[in-house]
Scaffold this active site. Structure first.
Site, PDB file in Angstrom:
ATOM      1  N   LYS A 172       0.034  11.427   5.896  1.00  0.00           N
ATOM      2  CA  LYS A 172       0.292  10.277   6.776  1.00  0.00           C
ATOM      3  C   LYS A 172       0.924   9.138   5.985  1.00  0.00           C
ATOM      4  CE  LYS A 172      -3.059   7.578   7.025  1.00  0.00           C
ATOM      5  NZ  LYS A 172      -3.685   6.356   6.550  1.00  0.00           N
TER       6      LYS A 172
ATOM      7  N   LYS B 245       0.841  -1.205   0.000  1.00  0.00           N
ATOM      8  CA  LYS B 245       0.000   0.000   0.000  1.00  0.00           C
ATOM      9  C   LYS B 245       0.879   1.259   0.000  1.00  0.00           C
ATOM     10  CE  LYS B 245      -3.487   2.812   0.562  1.00  0.00           C
ATOM     11  NZ  LYS B 245      -4.440   3.132  -0.494  1.00  0.00           N
TER      12      LYS B 245
HETATM   13  P1  NAD Z   1     -12.405   8.869   7.203  1.00  0.00           P
HETATM   14  O1  NAD Z   1     -11.739   9.846   8.106  1.00  0.00           O
HETATM   15  O2  NAD Z   1     -13.481   9.337   6.260  1.00  0.00           O
HETATM   16  O3  NAD Z   1     -13.055   7.677   8.069  1.00  0.00           O
HETATM   17  C1  NAD Z   1     -12.511   7.166   9.254  1.00  0.00           C
HETATM   18  C2  NAD Z   1     -13.658   6.923  10.225  1.00  0.00           C
HETATM   19  O4  NAD Z   1     -13.119   6.381  11.438  1.00  0.00           O
HETATM   20  C3  NAD Z   1     -14.398   8.217  10.617  1.00  0.00           C
HETATM   21  O5  NAD Z   1     -15.790   8.067  10.359  1.00  0.00           O
HETATM   22  C4  NAD Z   1     -14.091   8.378  12.101  1.00  0.00           C
HETATM   23  O6  NAD Z   1     -15.163   8.968  12.827  1.00  0.00           O
HETATM   24  C5  NAD Z   1     -13.862   6.931  12.504  1.00  0.00           C
HETATM   25  N1  NAD Z   1     -13.113   6.801  13.755  1.00  0.00           N
HETATM   26  C6  NAD Z   1     -12.013   7.463  14.153  1.00  0.00           C
HETATM   27  N2  NAD Z   1     -11.632   7.053  15.380  1.00  0.00           N
HETATM   28  C7  NAD Z   1     -12.529   6.097  15.762  1.00  0.00           C
HETATM   29  C8  NAD Z   1     -12.673   5.308  16.924  1.00  0.00           C
HETATM   30  N3  NAD Z   1     -11.816   5.412  17.954  1.00  0.00           N
HETATM   31  N4  NAD Z   1     -13.695   4.435  16.989  1.00  0.00           N
HETATM   32  C9  NAD Z   1     -14.581   4.326  15.951  1.00  0.00           C
HETATM   33  N5  NAD Z   1     -14.497   5.056  14.818  1.00  0.00           N
HETATM   34  C10 NAD Z   1     -13.475   5.935  14.724  1.00  0.00           C
HETATM   35  O7  NAD Z   1     -11.239   8.145   6.412  1.00  0.00           O
HETATM   36  P2  NAD Z   1     -11.362   7.259   5.079  1.00  0.00           P
HETATM   37  O8  NAD Z   1     -11.129   8.152   3.915  1.00  0.00           O
HETATM   38  O9  NAD Z   1     -12.572   6.401   5.148  1.00  0.00           O
HETATM   39  O10 NAD Z   1     -10.041   6.360   5.246  1.00  0.00           O
HETATM   40  C11 NAD Z   1      -9.972   5.266   6.143  1.00  0.00           C
HETATM   41  C12 NAD Z   1      -8.648   4.546   5.903  1.00  0.00           C
HETATM   42  O11 NAD Z   1      -8.616   4.069   4.554  1.00  0.00           O
HETATM   43  C13 NAD Z   1      -7.416   5.446   6.084  1.00  0.00           C
HETATM   44  O12 NAD Z   1      -6.376   4.721   6.670  1.00  0.00           O
HETATM   45  C14 NAD Z   1      -7.083   5.848   4.661  1.00  0.00           C
HETATM   46  O13 NAD Z   1      -5.707   6.174   4.534  1.00  0.00           O
HETATM   47  C15 NAD Z   1      -7.481   4.600   3.898  1.00  0.00           C
HETATM   48  N6  NAD Z   1      -7.863   4.819   2.505  1.00  0.00           N
HETATM   49  C16 NAD Z   1      -8.659   5.868   2.134  1.00  0.00           C
HETATM   50  C17 NAD Z   1      -8.992   6.039   0.787  1.00  0.00           C
HETATM   51  C18 NAD Z   1      -9.849   7.206   0.324  1.00  0.00           C
HETATM   52  O14 NAD Z   1      -9.897   7.454  -0.889  1.00  0.00           O
HETATM   53  N7  NAD Z   1     -10.540   7.926   1.190  1.00  0.00           N
HETATM   54  C19 NAD Z   1      -8.542   5.119  -0.171  1.00  0.00           C
HETATM   55  C20 NAD Z   1      -7.789   4.036   0.243  1.00  0.00           C
HETATM   56  C21 NAD Z   1      -7.451   3.897   1.585  1.00  0.00           C
END
Ligand code: NAD
Length: 298
Positions: A239, A171
């Site tokens: 990050k 990744k």
């Molecule tokens: P996001 O910030 O939209 O979602 C993360 C969620 O986790 C939020 O809803 C937040 O409220 C929740 N959260 C945080 N702390 C928490 C806790 N202690 N208990 C329960 N829930 C909690 O982020 P995202 O864009 O969905 O990304 C999530 C992961 O996927 C990240 O690691 C990101 O790097 C990875 N990712 C994102 C994408 C993208 O395009 N957005 C693509 C591939 C990978």
């Protein structure tokens, strides 16, 4: 069909959890954002009141959280997944975190009798919504095979890439390539505009040749409109570039372009663009050149 505890219902997690519901699984979702939990319940899942509540009766637990500290708190912390999931549970962390964190989670999970996989994804919000993510999985091969039917509801390219942490290394490589291609396309656009060439047909023809890419296909319209609605936030890519640089250091290699690209992402964040889509790297390149959307065609 499995009982699945799903923690982290954000941009990615929410549509992923809905695919699992549609595939017939009993999904118990938790997020610190109560609206996200209510939304899942309205779409046929079960809203959980805590991480412990989400995982108590689960056969599979999926976490989709922002970064290392959230994964550590939710999985390893007091009241977390390891304390409340049953032995034998398959724990699939699909967040993007450092390989070291994935290995630490796997070791702690093993002590509690859990089967752990790191399974970060690529494909962005669109890939999550369409259920066509690329999923790179680290961990035991048998556990990967056990997880495959669940993962097939979320992605199209699902590959076991090695031991614990290997999914995160792949990744990191993915994120390096994506940020680099965004930056190069941004420079290409600025070059065309500064030279008096309309970038819309320019980028279109680039995308039909060797310079074409999924990144350009997905970002072209956002680039041309300077619409930086996330998508994938600069904060998250910052990050990820940190993970890339630390992984390179751990592997004992120097990656010069990774250094440059990570500094561009850092500059975007420092300029207050952390909550914008990573396509906002275009604005960093424009500002470096004293250009704005308004004077782009000057
Ligand atoms: P996001 O910030 O939209 O979602 C993360 C969620 O986790 C939020 O809803 C937040 O409220 C929740 N959260 C945080 N702390 C928490 C806790 N202690 N208990 C329960 N829930 C909690 O982020 P995202 O864009 O969905 O990304 C999530 C992961 O996927 C990240 O690691 C990101 O790097 C990875 N990712 C994102 C994408 C993208 O395009 N957005 C693509 C591939 C990978």
């Amino acid at each position: 069909m499995a009982v699945i505890g799903f923690i982290g219902l954000g941009i990615m997690g929410a549509p992923m959890a809905r695919h699992l519901i549609r595939a017939g699984h009993d999904v118990r979702g938790f997020d610190v954002n109560a609206d996200a939990v209510a939304g899942l319940a309205a779409d046929g899942g079960t809203g959980a009141t805590s991480s412990a509540d989400a995982v108590r009766d689960a056969e599979v637990v999926i976490t989709m959280l922002p970064a290392d500290q959230h994964v550590e708190a939710v999985i390893l912390g007091p009241g977390g997944v390891l304390m409340h999931a049953r032995p034998g549970t398959l724990l699939i962390d699909m967040s993007t975190v450092s390989p070291q964190t994935s290995r630490a989670v796997a070791a702690a999970g093993r002590e509690r009798g859990l089967r752990v996989l790191d399974a970060p994804v690529s494909g962005g919000e669109t890939g999550a919504v369409e259920g066509v993510l690329s999923i790179m999985v680290g961990g035991e091969k048998d556990d990967f095979e056990a997880a495959r039917p669940v993962l097939e509801a979320l992605g199209r390219t699902i590959v076991h890439v090695g031991e614990h942490g290997a999914g995160q290394v792949v990744k990191a490589a993915n994120q390096l390539v994506v940020a680099g291609i965004i930056a190069l396309n941004a420079e290409a656009l600025v070059l065309m505009e500064a030279a008096g060439v309309d970038p819309e047909p320019g980028l279109t023809v680039l995308n039909g040749g060797l310079a074409g890419s999924t990144v350009l296909t997905r970002k072209m319209s956002a680039f041309l409109k300077r619409d930086y609605t996330p998508g994938f936030r600069i904060d998250l890519h910052h990050k990820d570039m940190g993970i890339v640089l630390r992984a390179a250091e751990a592997a004992g290699v120097g990656l010069p372009l990774a250094g440059q690209v990570s500094q561009l992402v850092a500059a975007a964040r420092a300029a207050g663009m952390g909550s914008r889509d990573h396509s906002a790297l275009l604005e960093v390149i424009e500002r470096l050149n004293g250009r704005t959307k308004e004077n782009a065609h000057a």
